[in-house]
Write a protein that holds these residues in place. Sequence first.
Motif, short mmCIF file in Angstrom:
data_model
loop_
_atom_site.label_atom_id
_atom_site.label_comp_id
_atom_site.label_asym_id
_atom_site.label_seq_id
_atom_site.Cartn_x
_atom_site.Cartn_y
_atom_site.Cartn_z
N ALA A 131 0.82 -1.21 0.00
CA ALA A 131 0.00 0.00 0.00
C ALA A 131 0.86 1.26 0.00
N ILE A 132 1.80 1.31 -0.95
CA ILE A 132 2.60 2.51 -1.16
C ILE A 132 1.87 3.32 -2.24
N ARG A 133 1.20 4.39 -1.87
CA ARG A 133 0.35 5.15 -2.78
C ARG A 133 1.08 6.38 -3.31
N GLY A 134 2.08 6.12 -4.15
CA GLY A 134 2.85 7.22 -4.71
C GLY A 134 3.67 6.72 -5.88
N LYS A 135 4.95 7.06 -5.89
CA LYS A 135 5.79 6.80 -7.05
C LYS A 135 6.29 5.36 -7.10
N ALA A 136 6.89 4.88 -6.01
CA ALA A 136 7.46 3.53 -6.02
C ALA A 136 7.66 3.04 -4.60
N ALA A 137 7.81 1.72 -4.47
CA ALA A 137 8.19 1.16 -3.18
C ALA A 137 9.62 1.57 -2.82
N ILE A 138 10.51 1.46 -3.82
CA ILE A 138 11.91 1.83 -3.64
C ILE A 138 12.34 2.66 -4.84
N SER A 139 12.86 3.88 -4.60
CA SER A 139 13.32 4.74 -5.68
C SER A 139 14.75 5.18 -5.43
N THR A 140 15.50 5.36 -6.51
CA THR A 140 16.82 5.97 -6.44
C THR A 140 16.82 7.20 -7.32
N PHE A 141 17.24 8.34 -6.76
CA PHE A 141 17.11 9.61 -7.45
C PHE A 141 18.42 10.25 -7.88
N SER A 142 19.52 9.94 -7.21
CA SER A 142 20.75 10.67 -7.46
C SER A 142 21.68 9.90 -8.39
N PRO A 143 22.35 10.59 -9.32
CA PRO A 143 23.40 9.92 -10.10
C PRO A 143 24.44 9.31 -9.16
N GLY A 144 24.81 8.09 -9.44
CA GLY A 144 25.80 7.42 -8.60
C GLY A 144 25.23 6.63 -7.46
N ALA A 145 23.90 6.60 -7.31
CA ALA A 145 23.31 5.80 -6.22
C ALA A 145 23.66 4.33 -6.42
N TRP A 146 23.79 3.61 -5.32
CA TRP A 146 24.29 2.23 -5.34
C TRP A 146 23.46 1.43 -4.35
N VAL A 147 22.54 0.61 -4.84
CA VAL A 147 21.56 -0.06 -3.98
C VAL A 147 21.44 -1.53 -4.37
N PHE A 148 21.43 -2.39 -3.36
CA PHE A 148 21.15 -3.81 -3.53
C PHE A 148 19.80 -4.11 -2.88
N VAL A 149 18.90 -4.75 -3.61
CA VAL A 149 17.60 -5.16 -3.08
C VAL A 149 17.54 -6.68 -3.14
N ASP A 150 17.37 -7.31 -1.99
CA ASP A 150 17.41 -8.77 -1.94
C ASP A 150 16.27 -9.32 -1.10
N SER A 151 15.56 -10.31 -1.64
CA SER A 151 14.56 -11.08 -0.91
C SER A 151 13.46 -10.20 -0.33
N CYS A 152 12.98 -9.24 -1.14
CA CYS A 152 11.90 -8.36 -0.72
C CYS A 152 10.59 -8.77 -1.39
N TYR A 153 9.49 -8.31 -0.81
CA TYR A 153 8.15 -8.60 -1.32
C TYR A 153 7.41 -7.28 -1.44
N ILE A 154 7.02 -6.94 -2.66
CA ILE A 154 6.37 -5.66 -2.94
C ILE A 154 4.99 -5.94 -3.51
N ILE A 155 3.96 -5.45 -2.82
CA ILE A 155 2.58 -5.77 -3.21
C ILE A 155 1.70 -4.54 -3.09
N ASP A 156 0.73 -4.43 -4.00
CA ASP A 156 -0.31 -3.41 -3.91
C ASP A 156 0.28 -2.00 -3.83
N CYS A 157 1.24 -1.72 -4.73
CA CYS A 157 1.78 -0.37 -4.82
C CYS A 157 1.16 0.31 -6.04
N LEU A 158 0.95 1.59 -5.93
CA LEU A 158 0.14 2.28 -6.93
C LEU A 158 0.81 2.32 -8.31
#
Length: 281
Positions: free
Chosen positions: A220-247
């Motif tokens: 129930a994330i009612r906006g842009k995304a569950a996880i967002s990266t905005f800056s050049p050079g961002a460095w993110v690992f997403v592992d074993s997550c569950y994303i449901i019912d996002c707008l």
Amino acid sequence: MGVLYVVDPVSGNDTYSGTEERPFKTIAHALAQSDVGAGTVIRVLDDTTTNEAITWTKSGAAGNPIHIVRSGNGTNRPKINGELNGQTFIFSACAYVVLDGFEVYGGRNGIGFTGCHDCEVVNCDVHDPNQDAGAPNSTGWCFTGAGSDTYNNGIRRCVVHDSLNDGLSSGEAHGWLIEDCYFHTIGDQVTPADTFNTDGIAFHGSRLTPTIVRRCKFEAIRGKAAISTFSPGAWVFVDSCYIIDCLRTGILADEADVTVTVTNTIVVLPDQIEVDPIAQG
């Protein structure tokens, strides 16, 4: 072994000595004690509410942090109500501090990290920033970060919910470990719009140190995304997550020069929203 101070927001008094028999009334007064440092434990009684905004400035040491913890002998975790006074709890220019077992709400923002490193929030329920303003969907953030000198901080086993804005807005902070958390009911639940710039987690930091999001659920994330990266050079690992019912989007890389690695992650979006679950902005 560090010193132990006890806080009882109901029956304590800041003129007391901070012992089990004569506890302090506020966490801020415990912080003010000159001997707070590596190994200190500040124990706050369960089933209580402290109405204060806390700026934490003392540091522990590697392997011997300061612990601010619930007593564990009651039914409900202690509550920290910021009463609209900026951040309800902020780690400021400190290191090796653990906040464990609280319900945090009511400030303009929930918990902030600025100029700090190796601090952790564990087993906390963080929700309703600006709750006392009388708005169920208020304009603060549950977690915030600030400055590239803010790094290697953790949010683990927390529930983050009921905020009109982001669950975590990272600022230029980097090197987060976000693990075993549940982010839900983020964004405007009454009149959601897929153009509203709200995220479960919004990363703005650089690739100085990588961020890890592991074993988290987003719902129930009612906006842009569950996880967002905005800056050049961002460095993110997403592992074993569950994303449901996002707008709109599950995971969004919103700049060209970002590194987002996704493994073992399930993204389920509403049928009526036709967008890629993992999108490059």
